[in-house]
Write a protein that holds these residues in place. Structure first.
Motif, mmCIF file in Angstrom:
data_model
loop_
_atom_site.group_PDB
_atom_site.id
_atom_site.type_symbol
_atom_site.label_atom_id
_atom_site.label_comp_id
_atom_site.label_asym_id
_atom_site.label_seq_id
_atom_site.Cartn_x
_atom_site.Cartn_y
_atom_site.Cartn_z
ATOM 1 N N ALA A 11 -0.258 0.347 11.315
ATOM 2 C CA ALA A 11 -1.007 -0.796 10.789
ATOM 3 C C ALA A 11 -1.430 -0.564 9.343
ATOM 4 O O ALA A 11 -1.314 -1.463 8.502
ATOM 5 C CB ALA A 11 -2.240 -1.059 11.662
ATOM 6 N N VAL A 12 -1.896 0.629 9.038
ATOM 7 C CA VAL A 12 -2.305 0.953 7.664
ATOM 8 C C VAL A 12 -1.105 0.868 6.725
ATOM 9 O O VAL A 12 -1.205 0.317 5.625
ATOM 10 C CB VAL A 12 -2.978 2.347 7.602
ATOM 11 C CG1 VAL A 12 -3.136 2.820 6.169
ATOM 12 C CG2 VAL A 12 -4.324 2.309 8.291
ATOM 13 N N ASN A 13 0.040 1.394 7.149
ATOM 14 C CA ASN A 13 1.249 1.331 6.318
ATOM 15 C C ASN A 13 1.656 -0.116 6.053
ATOM 16 O O ASN A 13 2.021 -0.476 4.936
ATOM 17 C CB ASN A 13 2.399 2.097 6.969
ATOM 18 C CG ASN A 13 2.211 3.590 6.880
ATOM 19 O OD1 ASN A 13 1.522 4.097 6.002
ATOM 20 N ND2 ASN A 13 2.807 4.312 7.803
ATOM 21 N N THR A 14 1.597 -0.957 7.071
ATOM 22 C CA THR A 14 1.953 -2.366 6.915
ATOM 23 C C THR A 14 0.983 -3.077 5.973
ATOM 24 O O THR A 14 1.396 -3.792 5.064
ATOM 25 C CB THR A 14 1.965 -3.070 8.291
ATOM 26 O OG1 THR A 14 2.921 -2.414 9.128
ATOM 27 C CG2 THR A 14 2.312 -4.533 8.154
ATOM 28 N N SER A 16 -0.892 -1.795 3.693
ATOM 29 C CA SER A 16 -0.892 -1.262 2.320
ATOM 30 C C SER A 16 0.143 -1.952 1.434
ATOM 31 O O SER A 16 0.065 -1.862 0.211
ATOM 32 C CB SER A 16 -0.669 0.250 2.325
ATOM 33 O OG SER A 16 0.640 0.548 2.744
ATOM 34 N N ASN A 17 1.099 -2.662 2.037
ATOM 35 C CA ASN A 17 2.101 -3.396 1.263
ATOM 36 C C ASN A 17 1.634 -4.788 0.861
ATOM 37 O O ASN A 17 2.342 -5.483 0.145
ATOM 38 C CB ASN A 17 3.407 -3.499 2.062
ATOM 39 C CG ASN A 17 4.058 -2.148 2.227
ATOM 40 O OD1 ASN A 17 4.023 -1.321 1.337
ATOM 41 N ND2 ASN A 17 4.630 -1.920 3.396
ATOM 42 N N ARG A 18 0.460 -5.201 1.319
ATOM 43 C CA ARG A 18 -0.076 -6.512 0.964
ATOM 44 C C ARG A 18 -0.755 -6.455 -0.398
ATOM 45 O O ARG A 18 -1.186 -5.405 -0.851
ATOM 46 C CB ARG A 18 -1.087 -6.975 1.997
ATOM 47 C CG ARG A 18 -0.490 -7.189 3.358
ATOM 48 C CD ARG A 18 -1.551 -7.598 4.318
ATOM 49 N NE ARG A 18 -1.383 -9.008 4.616
ATOM 50 C CZ ARG A 18 -2.229 -9.719 5.319
ATOM 51 N NH1 ARG A 18 -3.322 -9.162 5.776
ATOM 52 N NH2 ARG A 18 -2.001 -10.976 5.562
ATOM 53 N N LYS A 19 -0.887 -7.596 -0.996
ATOM 54 C CA LYS A 19 -1.596 -7.700 -2.274
ATOM 55 C C LYS A 19 -3.077 -7.939 -2.007
ATOM 56 O O LYS A 19 -3.470 -8.333 -0.922
ATOM 57 C CB LYS A 19 -1.014 -8.836 -3.102
ATOM 58 C CG LYS A 19 0.425 -8.603 -3.525
ATOM 59 C CD LYS A 19 0.823 -9.573 -4.600
ATOM 60 C CE LYS A 19 2.264 -9.450 -5.005
ATOM 61 N NZ LYS A 19 2.697 -8.155 -5.420
ATOM 62 N N GLY A 20 -3.883 -7.680 -3.003
ATOM 63 C CA GLY A 20 -5.304 -7.963 -2.893
ATOM 64 C C GLY A 20 -6.098 -6.818 -2.301
ATOM 65 O O GLY A 20 -5.631 -5.683 -2.198
ATOM 66 N N GLY A 21 -7.310 -7.150 -1.907
ATOM 67 C CA GLY A 21 -8.252 -6.148 -1.424
ATOM 68 C C GLY A 21 -7.811 -5.417 -0.178
ATOM 69 O O GLY A 21 -8.029 -4.212 -0.048
ATOM 70 N N ILE A 22 -7.180 -6.142 0.740
ATOM 71 C CA ILE A 22 -6.737 -5.490 1.980
ATOM 72 C C ILE A 22 -5.666 -4.452 1.678
ATOM 73 O O ILE A 22 -5.703 -3.336 2.192
ATOM 74 C CB ILE A 22 -6.229 -6.534 2.999
ATOM 75 C CG1 ILE A 22 -7.411 -7.327 3.527
ATOM 76 C CG2 ILE A 22 -5.480 -5.863 4.134
ATOM 77 C CD1 ILE A 22 -7.047 -8.426 4.492
ATOM 78 N N TYR A 24 -5.146 -2.913 -1.163
ATOM 79 C CA TYR A 24 -5.755 -1.810 -1.923
ATOM 80 C C TYR A 24 -6.533 -0.884 -0.978
ATOM 81 O O TYR A 24 -6.384 0.336 -1.025
ATOM 82 C CB TYR A 24 -6.674 -2.371 -2.999
ATOM 83 C CG TYR A 24 -7.385 -1.315 -3.796
ATOM 84 C CD1 TYR A 24 -6.695 -0.521 -4.709
ATOM 85 C CD2 TYR A 24 -8.745 -1.101 -3.643
ATOM 86 C CE1 TYR A 24 -7.344 0.454 -5.441
ATOM 87 C CE2 TYR A 24 -9.406 -0.132 -4.370
ATOM 88 C CZ TYR A 24 -8.699 0.643 -5.263
ATOM 89 O OH TYR A 24 -9.352 1.614 -5.988
ATOM 90 N N GLY A 25 -7.339 -1.468 -0.108
ATOM 91 C CA GLY A 25 -8.112 -0.663 0.836
ATOM 92 C C GLY A 25 -7.223 0.143 1.771
ATOM 93 O O GLY A 25 -7.483 1.314 2.036
ATOM 94 N N ALA A 26 -6.155 -0.488 2.249
ATOM 95 C CA ALA A 26 -5.229 0.213 3.141
ATOM 96 C C ALA A 26 -4.507 1.340 2.415
ATOM 97 O O ALA A 26 -4.280 2.406 2.986
ATOM 98 C CB ALA A 26 -4.229 -0.770 3.742
ATOM 99 N N SER A 27 -4.163 1.123 1.139
ATOM 100 C CA SER A 27 -3.482 2.191 0.397
ATOM 101 C C SER A 27 -4.413 3.379 0.179
ATOM 102 O O SER A 27 -3.973 4.529 0.204
ATOM 103 C CB SER A 27 -2.933 1.670 -0.936
ATOM 104 O OG SER A 27 -3.976 1.315 -1.805
ATOM 105 N N LEU A 28 -5.696 3.113 -0.018
ATOM 106 C CA LEU A 28 -6.660 4.214 -0.125
ATOM 107 C C LEU A 28 -6.802 4.929 1.214
ATOM 108 O O LEU A 28 -6.877 6.160 1.266
ATOM 109 C CB LEU A 28 -8.026 3.694 -0.574
ATOM 110 C CG LEU A 28 -8.149 3.253 -2.019
ATOM 111 C CD1 LEU A 28 -9.538 2.693 -2.281
ATOM 112 C CD2 LEU A 28 -7.840 4.390 -2.964
ATOM 113 N N LEU A 29 -6.835 4.163 2.275
ATOM 114 C CA LEU A 29 -6.962 4.756 3.601
ATOM 115 C C LEU A 29 -5.763 5.637 3.918
ATOM 116 O O LEU A 29 -5.902 6.673 4.567
ATOM 117 C CB LEU A 29 -7.118 3.655 4.649
ATOM 118 C CG LEU A 29 -7.515 4.083 6.041
ATOM 119 C CD1 LEU A 29 -8.791 4.919 6.026
ATOM 120 C CD2 LEU A 29 -7.704 2.875 6.923
ATOM 121 N N LYS A 30 -4.596 5.234 3.434
ATOM 122 C CA LYS A 30 -3.389 6.031 3.645
ATOM 123 C C LYS A 30 -3.556 7.450 3.107
ATOM 124 O O LYS A 30 -3.122 8.420 3.715
ATOM 125 C CB LYS A 30 -2.217 5.365 2.914
ATOM 126 C CG LYS A 30 -1.128 4.870 3.788
ATOM 127 C CD LYS A 30 -0.144 4.085 2.966
ATOM 128 C CE LYS A 30 1.178 4.762 2.931
ATOM 129 N NZ LYS A 30 2.244 3.906 2.430
#
Length: 90
Positions: A11-14, A16-22, A24-30
């Motif tokens: 879910a985090v990998n998926t 992290s490919n989105r734009k915007g805050g979600i 960005y937050g997911a890429s940091l969580l990765k």
């Protein structure tokens, strides 16, 4: 819970490919996923022996740290290292 590791990582990998805050937050969580998934204990015996004291428990400074971070919009001004003066580094 180890059983949730694979679906959560997916879910985090998926996300992290989105734009915007979600995204960005997911890429940091990765970046921090290994620290959340692994049961790692860091040995600080050398540091505590040298200092002669144990560190303050995270629970004692986490809330003030959060309030400071929120109050500064999660930014902190810094200064570059001073230029090397003379023939050798300090």
């Amino acid at each position: 819970m180890p059983v949730l590791g694979k679906p959560f990582t997916s879910a985090v990998n998926t996300l992290s490919n989105r734009k915007g805050g979600i995204g960005y937050g997911a890429s940091l969580l990765k970046v921090f996923m290994p620290y959340l998934q692994w049961n790692t204990v860091f040995d600080n015996t050398r540091v505590t022996t040298e200092l002669g004291r144990k560190p303050v428990p995270f629970s004692q400074y986490s809330y003030p740290l959060l309030k400071f971070s929120q109050g500064s919009n999660f930014t902190y001004s810094y200064q570059d290292w001073p230029a090397k003066v003379g023939g050798s580094a300090a």
